[in-house]
Design a protein around this motif. Structure first.
Motif, PDB file in Angstrom:
ATOM      1  N   VAL A 195       1.046  -1.588  -0.053  1.00 39.56           N
ATOM      2  CA  VAL A 195       0.062  -0.045   0.015  1.00 39.56           C
ATOM      3  C   VAL A 195       0.505   1.783  -0.149  1.00 39.56           C
ATOM      4  O   VAL A 195       0.434   2.524  -1.134  1.00 39.56           O
ATOM      5  CB  VAL A 195      -1.035   0.209   0.888  1.00 39.56           C
ATOM      6  CG1 VAL A 195      -1.888   1.625   1.355  1.00 39.56           C
ATOM      7  CG2 VAL A 195      -1.878  -0.733   0.598  1.00 39.56           C
ATOM      8  N   ILE A 196       2.048   1.460   0.754  1.00 40.27           N
ATOM      9  CA  ILE A 196       2.471   2.551   1.200  1.00 40.27           C
ATOM     10  C   ILE A 196       3.489   2.223  -0.442  1.00 40.27           C
ATOM     11  O   ILE A 196       3.711   3.105  -1.114  1.00 40.27           O
ATOM     12  CB  ILE A 196       4.446   2.063   1.865  1.00 40.27           C
ATOM     13  CG1 ILE A 196       2.812   2.564   3.497  1.00 40.27           C
ATOM     14  CG2 ILE A 196       5.109   3.209   1.946  1.00 40.27           C
ATOM     15  CD1 ILE A 196       3.824   1.694   4.664  1.00 40.27           C
ATOM     16  N   VAL A 197       3.762   1.363  -1.016  1.00 46.22           N
ATOM     17  CA  VAL A 197       4.310   1.453  -2.206  1.00 46.22           C
ATOM     18  C   VAL A 197       3.742   1.839  -2.914  1.00 46.22           C
ATOM     19  O   VAL A 197       3.839   3.343  -3.962  1.00 46.22           O
ATOM     20  CB  VAL A 197       5.755   0.203  -2.177  1.00 46.22           C
ATOM     21  CG1 VAL A 197       6.098   0.279  -4.202  1.00 46.22           C
ATOM     22  CG2 VAL A 197       6.524  -0.090  -2.046  1.00 46.22           C
TER      23      VAL A 197
ATOM     24  N   VAL B  82       4.985   9.758  -6.707  1.00 49.63           N
ATOM     25  CA  VAL B  82       6.515  10.502  -6.474  1.00 49.63           C
ATOM     26  C   VAL B  82       7.588  10.208  -7.291  1.00 49.63           C
ATOM     27  O   VAL B  82       8.421  10.652  -7.982  1.00 49.63           O
ATOM     28  CB  VAL B  82       6.026  10.482  -5.007  1.00 49.63           C
ATOM     29  CG1 VAL B  82       7.743  11.536  -4.720  1.00 49.63           C
ATOM     30  CG2 VAL B  82       5.142  10.938  -3.952  1.00 49.63           C
ATOM     31  N   PHE B  83       7.760   8.941  -7.511  1.00 50.05           N
ATOM     32  CA  PHE B  83       9.134   8.069  -7.252  1.00 50.05           C
ATOM     33  C   PHE B  83       8.914   7.546  -8.384  1.00 50.05           C
ATOM     34  O   PHE B  83       9.730   6.997  -9.448  1.00 50.05           O
ATOM     35  CB  PHE B  83       9.451   7.193  -6.225  1.00 50.05           C
ATOM     36  CG  PHE B  83       9.641   7.787  -5.149  1.00 50.05           C
ATOM     37  CD1 PHE B  83      10.900   8.854  -5.138  1.00 50.05           C
ATOM     38  CD2 PHE B  83       9.394   7.655  -4.527  1.00 50.05           C
ATOM     39  CE1 PHE B  83      11.274   8.990  -4.025  1.00 50.05           C
ATOM     40  CE2 PHE B  83       9.155   8.382  -3.115  1.00 50.05           C
ATOM     41  CZ  PHE B  83      10.691   8.554  -3.118  1.00 50.05           C
ATOM     42  N   GLY B  84       7.656   7.648  -9.350  1.00 50.06           N
ATOM     43  CA  GLY B  84       7.274   6.628 -10.378  1.00 50.06           C
ATOM     44  C   GLY B  84       6.651   4.783 -10.358  1.00 50.06           C
ATOM     45  O   GLY B  84       7.422   4.364 -10.168  1.00 50.06           O
ATOM     46  N   VAL B  85       6.608   4.810 -11.824  1.00 49.22           N
ATOM     47  CA  VAL B  85       5.490   3.901 -11.457  1.00 49.22           C
ATOM     48  C   VAL B  85       6.551   2.809 -11.633  1.00 49.22           C
ATOM     49  O   VAL B  85       6.676   1.357 -10.928  1.00 49.22           O
ATOM     50  CB  VAL B  85       4.499   3.213 -12.647  1.00 49.22           C
ATOM     51  CG1 VAL B  85       4.197   2.327 -12.515  1.00 49.22           C
ATOM     52  CG2 VAL B  85       3.148   4.683 -13.018  1.00 49.22           C
TER      53      VAL B  85
END
Length: 132
Positions: free
Chosen positions: A11-13, A19-22
């Motif tokens: 869930v966090i990822v 923010v950091f990209g898929v």
């Protein structure tokens, strides 16, 4: 345990993908999944089992368990409600890896034996027989 940790971290990822990209998120999910499987496997590897063996030949079965599996067992007397005959019940703690060997050993001595295998959370005391 590994699955619960994986779900919480997933869930966090997934939220951090914005923010950091898929691509980074997917690589992280794959590595987290692999780690959760390893944790679950290690926890299962340490799992102990307790076998209850109802048999007409408790002494012979107990002797073979001690000799071939290097495990102690406890023999209890029981009276079969269905058969109306006295039987022996063996109690034996072991790892899940030894269960198929136990099953084969018991059935080779007493094909009519009844075996119940229970999950065991903790074993206190001698787990293996001492070698003489």
């Amino acid at each position: 345990m590994g699955s619960i940790g994986f779900v919480m971290n997933a869930v966090i990822v997934i939220l951090s993908m914005f923010v950091f990209g898929v691509q980074a998120g997917l690589y992280t999910l794959v590595s987290m999944y692999a780690a959760s499987r390893v944790v679950s496997g290690l926890m299962h590897f340490q799992q102990r089992k307790t076998a209850l063996i109802v048999t007409e030949k408790p002494t012979e079965v107990s002797s073979e368990i001690g000799h071939k599996l290097v495990r102690g067992s406890t023999i209890m007397r029981a009276y079969g409600a269905y058969t109306q005959r006295e039987r022996g019940v063996l109690l034996c703690a072991m790892t899940h890896l030894e269960m198929s060997d136990l099953r084969d050993l018991v059935q080779s001595i007493d094909p009519n034996a009844f075996i119940t295998i229970l999950d065991t959370t903790e074993v206190i005391g001698r787990f293996r027989q001492n070698n003489p």
